[in-house]
Design a protein around this motif. Structure first.
Motif, PDB file in Angstrom:
ATOM      1  N   ILE A 153      18.293 -30.348  -9.138  1.00 32.14           N
ATOM      2  CA  ILE A 153      18.097 -30.978 -10.558  1.00 32.14           C
ATOM      3  C   ILE A 153      18.976 -30.135 -11.399  1.00 32.14           C
ATOM      4  CG2 ILE A 153      15.937 -31.726  -9.785  1.00 32.14           C
ATOM      5  CD1 ILE A 153      15.025 -29.578 -11.851  1.00 32.14           C
TER       6      ILE A 153
ATOM      7  N   GLU B 268      18.575 -32.608 -16.839  1.00 40.80           N
ATOM      8  CA  GLU B 268      17.655 -33.417 -16.327  1.00 40.80           C
ATOM      9  C   GLU B 268      16.273 -32.575 -16.389  1.00 40.80           C
ATOM     10  OE1 GLU B 268      19.691 -35.541 -12.256  1.00 40.80           O
ATOM     11  OE2 GLU B 268      19.280 -33.425 -12.229  1.00 40.80           O
TER      12      GLU B 268
ATOM     13  N   VAL C 299      14.832 -33.358 -20.124  1.00 48.13           N
ATOM     14  CA  VAL C 299      14.298 -34.720 -20.374  1.00 48.13           C
ATOM     15  C   VAL C 299      13.029 -34.792 -20.878  1.00 48.13           C
ATOM     16  CG1 VAL C 299      14.222 -37.060 -19.868  1.00 48.13           C
ATOM     17  CG2 VAL C 299      16.519 -35.498 -19.411  1.00 48.13           C
ATOM     18  N   PRO C 300      11.961 -34.355 -19.804  1.00 48.92           N
ATOM     19  CA  PRO C 300      10.508 -34.610 -20.246  1.00 48.92           C
ATOM     20  C   PRO C 300       9.906 -33.392 -21.022  1.00 48.92           C
ATOM     21  CG  PRO C 300      11.232 -34.505 -17.643  1.00 48.92           C
ATOM     22  CD  PRO C 300      12.125 -33.937 -18.621  1.00 48.92           C
TER      23      PRO C 300
ATOM     24  N   HIS D  40       5.415 -33.055 -16.496  1.00 46.79           N
ATOM     25  CA  HIS D  40       6.849 -32.868 -16.655  1.00 46.79           C
ATOM     26  C   HIS D  40       7.192 -32.945 -14.978  1.00 46.79           C
ATOM     27  CE1 HIS D  40      10.124 -30.341 -18.579  1.00 46.79           C
ATOM     28  NE2 HIS D  40      10.921 -30.598 -17.619  1.00 46.79           N
TER      29      HIS D  40
ATOM     30  N   ALA E 216       7.410 -36.519 -13.817  1.00 47.53           N
ATOM     31  CA  ALA E 216       8.568 -37.276 -14.605  1.00 47.53           C
ATOM     32  C   ALA E 216      10.001 -36.935 -14.021  1.00 47.53           C
ATOM     33  CB  ALA E 216       8.317 -36.955 -16.219  1.00 47.53           C
ATOM     34  N   LEU E 217       9.994 -35.533 -13.614  1.00 44.42           N
ATOM     35  CA  LEU E 217      11.247 -35.195 -13.168  1.00 44.42           C
ATOM     36  C   LEU E 217      11.533 -36.055 -11.488  1.00 44.42           C
ATOM     37  CD1 LEU E 217      11.605 -31.252 -13.876  1.00 44.42           C
ATOM     38  CD2 LEU E 217      12.926 -33.268 -14.726  1.00 44.42           C
TER      39      LEU E 217
ATOM     40  N   GLN F 284      10.351 -38.411 -10.661  1.00 41.15           N
ATOM     41  CA  GLN F 284      10.301 -39.861 -10.608  1.00 41.15           C
ATOM     42  C   GLN F 284      11.833 -40.558 -10.964  1.00 41.15           C
ATOM     43  OE1 GLN F 284       7.060 -40.936 -13.432  1.00 41.15           O
ATOM     44  NE2 GLN F 284       5.665 -40.229 -11.780  1.00 41.15           N
ATOM     45  N   MET F 285      12.610 -39.413 -11.721  1.00 40.74           N
ATOM     46  CA  MET F 285      14.080 -39.726 -12.067  1.00 40.74           C
ATOM     47  C   MET F 285      14.651 -40.330 -10.518  1.00 40.74           C
ATOM     48  SD  MET F 285      15.399 -36.600 -14.418  1.00 40.74           S
ATOM     49  CE  MET F 285      14.461 -36.572 -16.071  1.00 40.74           C
ATOM     50  N   PRO F 286      15.528 -41.188 -10.863  1.00 42.26           N
ATOM     51  CA  PRO F 286      16.005 -41.962  -9.639  1.00 42.26           C
ATOM     52  C   PRO F 286      16.694 -41.114  -8.623  1.00 42.26           C
ATOM     53  CG  PRO F 286      16.345 -43.472 -11.434  1.00 42.26           C
ATOM     54  CD  PRO F 286      15.789 -42.089 -11.861  1.00 42.26           C
TER      55      PRO F 286
ATOM     56  N   ILE G 298      16.609 -38.040  -8.143  1.00 40.46           N
ATOM     57  CA  ILE G 298      15.702 -36.816  -7.410  1.00 40.46           C
ATOM     58  C   ILE G 298      14.722 -37.518  -6.653  1.00 40.46           C
ATOM     59  CG2 ILE G 298      13.832 -34.989  -8.099  1.00 40.46           C
ATOM     60  CD1 ILE G 298      15.189 -34.825 -10.985  1.00 40.46           C
ATOM     61  N   ALA G 299      14.180 -38.751  -7.264  1.00 40.77           N
ATOM     62  CA  ALA G 299      13.259 -39.498  -6.201  1.00 40.77           C
ATOM     63  C   ALA G 299      13.774 -39.746  -5.071  1.00 40.77           C
ATOM     64  CB  ALA G 299      12.782 -40.697  -6.898  1.00 40.77           C
TER      65      ALA G 299
END
Length: 273
Positions: free
Chosen positions: A43, A47, A50-51, A59, A62-63, A65-67, A69-70
């Motif tokens: 990451i 990135e 962002v949260p 946090h 949310a990281l 769930q970023m496309p 990273i997911a």
């Protein structure tokens, strides 16, 4: 100190990283990047930012769930990221983050002068943070030893619902003796979730643009930047905070007395938060 009831603003609720300590809000960023790298996930600092302002478990989620990273997680683990994964990563993250926070626990330049001046005027102070109690305990002790003694420090895991929910703000209002008087309180923060908890409580909000997450520069980088670069940075960071609902934007908490004066003028003209 008796509060000055000739003034409308009676209390200030401050954030920590990026607002009163850790110019640039840099401590969490390195810890997040290292945390994911330990699990073979890449990451970027951008990135990771962002949260910012959310409770740390949110946090992390949310990281994840970023496309991009997911997708990395799915490829490595063969399954989607889960809440249990977030809990396990938080356990791993806390000692890393605690050390990083200690390494960057210096107060923002000008904060203590502003704090003492405002406290002498009778303003009450409390704080909230997206850090957990484990991370914050040594920071609170260091801050107390240096003379910063807020009525309350609300960590993200002290309340059932943290930012952007107003529960932390409500606890601060009670600790300051200002229950039901949110319109006489200012929330100062460098992130959207932190400003949101102030807005949800019905308080005024002040965003800090230069010292916080919206810009993410060290103090040295800021001082070395050209006037043109400083102006551009101030405009872009300020726009982010205004779009998040900040009533006023300042460079750093050192400028808080000026923001309070402007809000007092707005109140005198009949404005409400």
């Amino acid at each position: 100190m008796k509060q000055d009831h000739t003034k409308n603003i009676q209390g200030i609720v401050l954030d920590w990283a990026g607002t009163i300590v850790d110019f640039g809000s840099l401590a969490p960023m390195g810890a997040f990047v290292e945390l994911f790298a330990r699990h073979q996930l890449t990451i970027s600092i951008a990135e990771a930012r962002v949260p910012m302002g959310l409770p740390k478990i949110d946090h992390i989620a949310a990281l994840a769930q970023m496309p991009a990273i997911a997708e990395q997680w799915q490829n490595l683990k063969g399954r989607p990221f889960s809440h249990t994964d977030a809990e396990e990563l938080l356990t791993e993250f806390e000692p890393m983050s605690a050390q990083a926070a200690l390494d960057r626990c210096t107060f923002i330049p000008g904060f203590m002068a502003a704090y003492h001046a405002l406290k002498a005027q009778g303003l009450a102070f409390a704080t909230t943070t997206g850090y957990t109690r484990t991370i914050m305990t040594p920071l609170i002790e260091i801050a107390h030893a240096q003379g910063f003694t807020p009525a309350l420090v609300v960590c993200c895991d002290d309340v059932a619902r943290s930012r952007p929910d107003p529960m932390g703000m409500w606890a601060c209002l009670e600790a300051m003796g200002l229950q039901g008087q949110a319109a006489q309180v200012i929330k100062v923060d460098d992130t959207a979730p932190g400003l949101a908890e102030g807005l949800a409580a019905g308080a005024w909000t002040v965003g800090v643009a230069i010292s916080g997450n919206a810009l993410g520069w060290t103090h040295e980088a800021w001082l070395q930047a050209s006037p043109q670069d400083q102006a551009h940075a101030r405009t872009s960071a300020g726009a982010l905070l205004l779009s998040a609902g900040a009533h006023e934007v300042i460079d750093s908490v050192a400028d808080l007395p000026d923001a309070i004066a402007r809000i007092e003028q707005r109140i005198a003209q009949g404005e409400t938060p």
